[in-house]
Enzyme design. Structure first.
Site, PDB file in Angstrom:
ATOM      1  N   TYR A  52     -14.525   3.809  -1.056  1.00 33.18           N
ATOM      2  CA  TYR A  52     -15.584   4.112  -2.018  1.00 33.18           C
ATOM      3  C   TYR A  52     -16.974   4.232  -1.397  1.00 33.18           C
ATOM      4  O   TYR A  52     -17.934   4.566  -2.079  1.00 33.18           O
ATOM      5  CB  TYR A  52     -15.597   3.067  -3.141  1.00 33.18           C
ATOM      6  CG  TYR A  52     -14.692   3.455  -4.288  1.00 33.18           C
ATOM      7  CD1 TYR A  52     -15.044   4.498  -5.143  1.00 33.18           C
ATOM      8  CD2 TYR A  52     -13.480   2.816  -4.490  1.00 33.18           C
ATOM      9  CE1 TYR A  52     -14.205   4.876  -6.184  1.00 33.18           C
ATOM     10  CE2 TYR A  52     -12.633   3.185  -5.525  1.00 33.18           C
ATOM     11  CZ  TYR A  52     -13.010   4.214  -6.372  1.00 33.18           C
ATOM     12  OH  TYR A  52     -12.185   4.596  -7.397  1.00 33.18           O
ATOM     13  N   GLU A 112      12.618 -10.628  -2.308  1.00 33.02           N
ATOM     14  CA  GLU A 112      12.103  -9.273  -2.471  1.00 33.02           C
ATOM     15  C   GLU A 112      11.182  -9.131  -3.676  1.00 33.02           C
ATOM     16  O   GLU A 112      10.112  -8.540  -3.580  1.00 33.02           O
ATOM     17  CB  GLU A 112      13.262  -8.284  -2.613  1.00 33.02           C
ATOM     18  CG  GLU A 112      12.798  -6.850  -2.861  1.00 33.02           C
ATOM     19  CD  GLU A 112      13.937  -5.886  -3.151  1.00 33.02           C
ATOM     20  OE1 GLU A 112      13.632  -4.753  -3.564  1.00 33.02           O
ATOM     21  OE2 GLU A 112      15.106  -6.247  -2.966  1.00 33.02           O
ATOM     22  N   ASP A 151      17.612  -7.189  -3.277  1.00 36.17           N
ATOM     23  CA  ASP A 151      18.554  -6.464  -4.129  1.00 36.17           C
ATOM     24  C   ASP A 151      19.682  -5.866  -3.294  1.00 36.17           C
ATOM     25  O   ASP A 151      19.490  -5.534  -2.112  1.00 36.17           O
ATOM     26  CB  ASP A 151      17.842  -5.329  -4.875  1.00 36.17           C
ATOM     27  CG  ASP A 151      16.949  -5.837  -6.002  1.00 36.17           C
ATOM     28  OD1 ASP A 151      17.151  -6.984  -6.452  1.00 36.17           O
ATOM     29  OD2 ASP A 151      16.056  -5.082  -6.435  1.00 36.17           O
TER      30      ASP A 151
END
Length: 438
Positions: free
Chosen positions: A181, A267, A319
């Site tokens: 920015y 995770e 997962d």
């Protein structure tokens, strides 16, 4: 139809219609039966203490966790690989000054200026089995201002160097978003300023944290860990369900203490919350941390720091899909995007605890809790099988092959089909008891 025939038909169809019910109940009863296989916690803790002791002994002799300069091929000036190192503000500003002075001399001599930038192209990122991580090949490309194709990139590079120099002179830290920015019109998109920031890190031979530009807080930690954050004492057993945000500036972390027996890397945030709320770390002394998905730099640095200083084994819960394994590989071997800093960001020897593809049948996860792999999932899985770091681990190869053969995946939350606390009360304790990891 006569009454006799109706009764005969009902007798024939009755068992068939009711035969579906035992399947669901059998999966649930089997899942519950596993609870009876659990030994007393004291027995499991004895095994975990042995694991922690073995990890501590192993860490002393493993070159993979020594100072990067002591074990990296790039410690040799003639090396073919790039490795950056932590540097203080004075050293980094001096390097920037020399770089800018060289550019000024080039301009005054009428030759214009050009930056020699290490190429981070995919072809320059290779996996080294001896180091068990991805490294960046030493190959540079010119970025001249007088060339139409590179003029804008050279301007952005000069601007980022100027901003970093100002930040270091002030002795403060800013986020990557702050940096973007400061000159939105020039940068156009934050991905461009982020990419050049990594280029600058390579050019100066320092870690990105040495530039005092950090990412926003993302990862969290909870459990048997005490440390000081910029002088403030943090007790991670008193951080509630949400945990303590991992500081984006790891340099301000000091005084790390723990009586944990292992580190549990998770995770996702949902599984982290379950573990934190159930105070899993009190039943089995451990440190639990997550980056809530794709690992950020601060979480990777923090995990490595814990591993190096506490010398604890790291177990991973992800997962059962290709992306879970990709996330685990980033922690272990590094990402191609930041291969130049892999020596500081990787934590080797993480053990894959679960959820593994073979667990779906082993724990009889119901079919309705398994998801079919998409074409993209299958593509990613096949690509992983071709990766050198996967080929090095026979267990990973077998699990990936199982996943691709069954074309099924599942999230950690699939275990909730047996009960919301099944993860903490049965699945993980049984895994630890059986030392069932890869």
């Amino acid at each position: 139809m006569s009454e006799k025939k109706r009764r005969a038909r009902a007798a024939a169809t009755g068992p068939a219609s009711s035969s579906k019910k035992p399947r669901v109940s059998s999966a649930a009863s089997y899942a519950e039966s596993l609870r009876s296989k659990l030994r007393p916690d004291t027995s499991i803790l004895t095994s975990l203490r042995a694991l922690a002791s073995a990890a501590a002994s192993s860490s002393k002799s493993k070159a993979a966790l020594k100072d990067p300069a002591d074990q990296d091929p790039s410690a040799d000036p003639a090396s073919s690989y790039i490795v950056v190192a932590d540097q203080d503000s004075t050293s980094v500003t001096s390097r920037i000054n020399r770089l800018v002075l060289s550019a000024a001399r080039s301009i005054l001599s009428g030759r214009g200026f050009s930056f020699a930038v290490p190429s981070r192209a995919a072809s320059n990122q290779v996996y080294l089995p001896d180091l068990d991580r991805i490294v960046l090949v030493r190959r540079e490309s010119a970025r001249p201002f007088a060339n139409v194709a590179t003029a804008r990139k050279a301007t952005v590079t000069a601007r980022v160097l100027s901003l970093v120099h100002a930040v270091l002179r002030r002795g403060i830290h800013v986020t990557k978003r702050d940096l973007f920015y400061t000159d939105v019109k020039l940068f156009g998109d934050q991905s461009q300023s982020d990419a050049v920031l990594d280029d600058v890190s390579c050019m100066l031979g320092c870690t990105r944290s040495s530039l005092h530009v950090v990412a926003s807080e993302k990862g969290v930690v909870v459990g048997r860990l005490i440390f000081f954050d910029d002088g403030d004492r943090i007790d991670c057993t008193r951080m509630g369900v949400g945990g303590k945000a991992i500081p984006p500036n790891i340099d301000r972390v000091s005084g790390i203490e723990s009586d944990a027996l292992f580190i549990l890397l998770v995770e996702k945030d949902a599984a982290f919350m379950r573990l934190a709320e159930d105070r899993f770390y009190n039943r089995f002394p451990c440190i639990i941390l997550t980056a809530k998905g794709q690992p950020d730099v601060a979480t990777r640095l923090f995990l490595r720091r814990l591993k190096v200083e506490l010398k604890l084994p790291v177990l991973a819960l992800v997962d059962s899909d290709p992306y879970g394994l990709k996330i685990l590989s980033v922690y272990m071997c590094g990402s191609k995007n930041m291969s130049y800093d892999s020596a500081n960001l990787t934590t080797p020897d993480i053990k894959w605890l679960g959820v593994r593809p073979s667990d779906l049948d082993k724990y009889r996860v119901p079919e309705q809790c398994r998801l079919p792999m998409t074409d993209h999932d299958i593509k990613v899985g096949k690509e992983l099988l071709e990766e050198d770091f996967v080929k090095q681990n026979e267990g990973w190869v077998k699990e990936l092959e199982t996943m691709l053969r069954t074309r099924q995946k599942a999230e950690i939350q699939a275990l909730s089909s047996f009960g919301f606390q099944y993860l903490t009360e049965v699945y993980l304790p049984l895994k630890l008891q059986q030392q069932d990891w890869i």
